[in-house]
Design a protein around this motif. Structure first.
Motif, mmCIF file in Angstrom:
data_model
loop_
_atom_site.group_PDB
_atom_site.id
_atom_site.type_symbol
_atom_site.label_atom_id
_atom_site.label_comp_id
_atom_site.label_asym_id
_atom_site.label_seq_id
_atom_site.Cartn_x
_atom_site.Cartn_y
_atom_site.Cartn_z
ATOM 1 N N LEU A 150 1.157 -0.850 -0.226
ATOM 2 C CA LEU A 150 -0.170 0.034 -0.203
ATOM 3 C C LEU A 150 0.531 1.307 0.582
ATOM 4 N N ILE A 151 2.332 1.273 -0.101
ATOM 5 C CA ILE A 151 3.853 2.243 0.264
ATOM 6 C C ILE A 151 3.942 2.418 -1.021
ATOM 7 N N ASN A 152 3.818 4.063 -1.301
ATOM 8 C CA ASN A 152 4.662 4.291 -2.584
ATOM 9 C C ASN A 152 5.787 4.246 -2.193
ATOM 10 N N PRO A 153 6.860 3.476 -2.674
ATOM 11 C CA PRO A 153 8.011 3.314 -2.772
ATOM 12 C C PRO A 153 9.040 4.945 -2.741
ATOM 13 N N ALA A 154 8.288 5.829 -3.009
ATOM 14 C CA ALA A 154 9.124 6.945 -3.871
ATOM 15 C C ALA A 154 8.803 7.884 -2.261
ATOM 16 N N ASP A 155 7.685 7.784 -1.591
ATOM 17 C CA ASP A 155 7.300 8.680 -0.553
ATOM 18 C C ASP A 155 8.559 8.089 1.086
ATOM 19 N N ALA A 192 -13.442 13.137 12.699
ATOM 20 C CA ALA A 192 -13.220 14.556 11.506
ATOM 21 C C ALA A 192 -11.578 15.024 11.431
ATOM 22 N N HIS A 193 -10.929 13.173 12.048
ATOM 23 C CA HIS A 193 -9.568 13.271 11.646
ATOM 24 C C HIS A 193 -8.839 12.679 10.576
ATOM 25 N N SER A 194 -10.077 12.154 9.871
ATOM 26 C CA SER A 194 -9.811 11.230 8.927
ATOM 27 C C SER A 194 -9.174 11.351 8.123
ATOM 28 N N ASP A 195 -8.578 12.261 7.591
ATOM 29 C CA ASP A 195 -7.717 12.954 6.399
ATOM 30 C C ASP A 195 -6.844 12.160 7.074
ATOM 31 N N LEU A 196 -5.946 12.573 7.827
ATOM 32 C CA LEU A 196 -4.694 12.175 8.783
ATOM 33 C C LEU A 196 -3.672 11.279 7.944
ATOM 34 N N ILE A 197 -4.734 10.044 8.305
ATOM 35 C CA ILE A 197 -4.194 8.799 7.637
ATOM 36 C C ILE A 197 -4.950 8.284 6.223
ATOM 37 N N GLU A 198 -5.166 8.189 5.247
ATOM 38 C CA GLU A 198 -5.750 7.328 4.502
ATOM 39 C C GLU A 198 -5.249 6.990 2.921
ATOM 40 N N VAL A 199 -6.195 6.140 2.384
ATOM 41 C CA VAL A 199 -5.850 5.719 0.886
ATOM 42 C C VAL A 199 -7.004 6.600 0.732
ATOM 43 N N PRO A 200 -6.698 7.352 -0.576
ATOM 44 C CA PRO A 200 -7.679 8.664 -1.173
ATOM 45 C C PRO A 200 -8.387 7.661 -2.137
ATOM 46 N N ALA A 201 -7.872 6.597 -2.811
ATOM 47 C CA ALA A 201 -8.809 5.934 -4.132
ATOM 48 C C ALA A 201 -8.841 4.140 -3.902
ATOM 49 N N GLY A 202 -10.134 4.112 -4.669
ATOM 50 C CA GLY A 202 -10.449 3.067 -3.984
ATOM 51 C C GLY A 202 -11.613 2.461 -3.896
ATOM 52 N N GLY A 203 -12.460 3.694 -3.193
ATOM 53 C CA GLY A 203 -13.465 3.402 -2.004
ATOM 54 C C GLY A 203 -14.405 4.047 -2.748
ATOM 55 N N ALA A 204 -15.603 4.211 -2.278
ATOM 56 C CA ALA A 204 -17.151 3.967 -2.865
ATOM 57 C C ALA A 204 -16.807 5.385 -2.866
ATOM 58 N N ARG A 205 -16.054 6.971 -1.762
ATOM 59 C CA ARG A 205 -16.195 8.191 -2.194
ATOM 60 C C ARG A 205 -15.003 9.034 -3.635
ATOM 61 N N GLN A 206 -14.341 8.109 -3.935
ATOM 62 C CA GLN A 206 -13.724 7.995 -5.775
ATOM 63 C C GLN A 206 -13.824 7.939 -6.318
ATOM 64 N N ARG A 207 -15.012 6.967 -6.309
ATOM 65 C CA ARG A 207 -15.753 6.052 -7.412
ATOM 66 C C ARG A 207 -17.030 7.118 -7.553
ATOM 67 N N VAL A 208 -17.350 7.463 -6.338
ATOM 68 C CA VAL A 208 -18.461 8.875 -6.901
ATOM 69 C C VAL A 208 -18.054 10.407 -7.014
ATOM 70 N N SER A 209 -17.075 10.707 -6.988
ATOM 71 C CA SER A 209 -16.078 11.797 -7.668
ATOM 72 C C SER A 209 -16.694 11.625 -8.978
ATOM 73 N N GLY A 210 -16.733 11.429 -9.822
ATOM 74 C CA GLY A 210 -16.372 11.485 -11.410
ATOM 75 C C GLY A 210 -15.498 12.362 -12.045
ATOM 76 N N PHE A 218 -4.354 5.558 -4.963
ATOM 77 C CA PHE A 218 -4.050 4.632 -4.474
ATOM 78 C C PHE A 218 -3.137 4.008 -3.425
ATOM 79 N N PHE A 219 -1.898 4.897 -2.956
ATOM 80 C CA PHE A 219 -0.862 4.562 -1.935
ATOM 81 C C PHE A 219 -1.717 5.181 -0.636
ATOM 82 N N PHE A 220 -0.854 4.763 -0.004
ATOM 83 C CA PHE A 220 -1.224 5.019 1.436
ATOM 84 C C PHE A 220 -0.320 5.900 1.774
ATOM 85 N N ARG A 221 -1.344 7.230 2.924
ATOM 86 C CA ARG A 221 -0.562 8.594 2.770
ATOM 87 C C ARG A 221 -0.712 8.740 4.324
#
Ligand code: ACO
Length: 338
Positions: A150-155, A192-210, A218-221
């Motif tokens: 899940l890790i971006n090897p360049a991060d 309220a702090h769910s954005d501190l640790i996330e994988v932004p893509a691959g879930g419903a939120r990203q799929r409906v984002s248009g 798709f990497f962990f940040r």
């Protein structure tokens, strides 16, 4: 403090597994990561971590740890399998049924829970609930993560921290006063702090984002500095609360098992709670942050090395994405050596 329930979850077996490939700080630098051994050791306390080879996934780690836990418990039979992971083999279905089937545990209830690095504590609470409600007499709790997938090897801010591994425990119905009985459970979250640790893509939120996701979505940040601040505050509070609920003063506690996120976080907690360093268990130098697996892996390795022995009063705490965090206590049982 005594609790009313006479049917408590009692730990009767533990096992752990890390994949054989070990990556040193020098290996990361040789691979092109812009970092240094000095920075990683000083800022995180990590020297090596283990990672899976191509073709090896979370369920493979989980099965290895589970076999060892079942062997330690002296049983091949459980009534339910709970798997805590942040890196399921597939988004759907859950990974736990596959793990159960590969262990020969056909048709037992099996499901995943997602509490990121708090997975072991959330899993303990879930297993204890299954036992208290008579849904199960024995539960296999497996915690496994292959964060390297899940890790971006360049991060460099995450690539140096995480490693892969698994830990598992077997719990059975028992009495609150037995060694191994899981103590009062403290669990919290703050979405309220769910954005501190996330994988932004691959879930419903990203799929409906248009919008089309970028490859890096798709990497962990992780927002490290802010996460660090929450981790120290939350785990300090939860640890104090769990000790209080168990009726233990800090001087009663023989071993402090903290989610292995960063050696500086462990030191900070120990200072705030006035724990002598020799009572704090740590394996982060050798395995890094193994996510949900961290606490079970720490307990298993500490028991193996003799740092954790029967009768020790243990305080456990964890913190992870969500945000989620918690703490609990137990008196370490007399388990057969691996
Ligand atoms: N090598 C060299 N320099 C680095 C590296 C690296 N690997 N990573 C970051 N840096 C740099 C940054 O770019 C920054 O440089 P700048 O000052 O020029 O901008 C500098 O180091 C300081 O960066 P910070 O992010 O402030 O570093 P910090 O000391 O906070 O350490 C770390 C980062 C290790 C991630 C730390 O913040 C941490 O451990 N956070 C908490 C992690 C945690 O609690 N996790 C628990 C949950 S994990 C889960 O749920 C999956």
């Amino acid at each position: 403090m005594r609790r009313p329930s006479h049917r408590n979850a009692v730990l009767i077996g533990i096992g752990a597994y890390v994949p054989p490939t070990r990556i040193s700080n020098a290996d990361l630098i040789a691979g092109g990561l812009d970092t240094s051994d000095e920075w990683i050791r000083a800022r995180t306390g990590i020297a090596t971590r283990h990672i899976v080879q191509p073709g090896v996934a979370t369920s493979d780690l989980a099965v290895e740890a589970a076999w060892r836990a079942l062997e330690s418990a002296g049983t091949g039979e459980v009534d339910a399998v709970v798997l805590a992971t942040t890196t399921p083999d597939r988004p759907c279905p859950a990974t736990a049924p596959d793990v159960a089937a590969r262990l020969g545990l056909h048709e037992v209830p099996a499901f995943d829970i997602a509490a990121v690095c708090s997975g072991f504590l959330y899993g303990l609470a879930t297993a204890a609930g299954l036992i208290a409600s008579h849904a199960a007499d024995r539960v296999l709790l497996v915690t496994a993560d292959a964060f390297s997938t899940l890790i971006n090897p360049a991060d460099r801010s995450t690539a140096v921290i995480f490693g892969d591994g698994a830990g598992a425990v077997v719990l059975r119905a028992g009495h609150v006063d037995e060694p191994g009985a899981i103590g009062p459970m403290v669990l919290h979250s703050d979405g309220a702090h769910s954005d501190l640790i996330e994988v932004p893509a691959g879930g419903a939120r990203q799929r409906v984002s248009g919008t089309e996701p970028r490859a890096e979505d798709f990497f962990f940040r992780m927002q490290g500095r802010e996460t660090y601040r929450h981790a120290v505050t939350r785990m300090t509070e939860a640890s104090a609360q769990a000790a209080r609920l168990a009726g233990w003063s800090m001087t009663d506690i023989d071993r402090f098992a903290v989610h292995q996120a960063n050696a500086r976080i462990l030191n900070s907690l120990a200072t705030r709670l006035e724990f002598p360093p020799d009572r704090c268990l740590s394996n982060i130098e050798h395995v890094g942050n193994t996510g949900a697996a961290s606490l079970a892996l720490l307990l298993a390795q500490s028991a193996d090395s003799g740092l954790l022995t029967a009768g020790h009063k243990v305080l456990l705490t964890a913190f992870g994405g969500g945000l989620t965090w918690g703490a609990t206590t137990l008196i370490w049982p007399d388990l057969p050596a691996h």
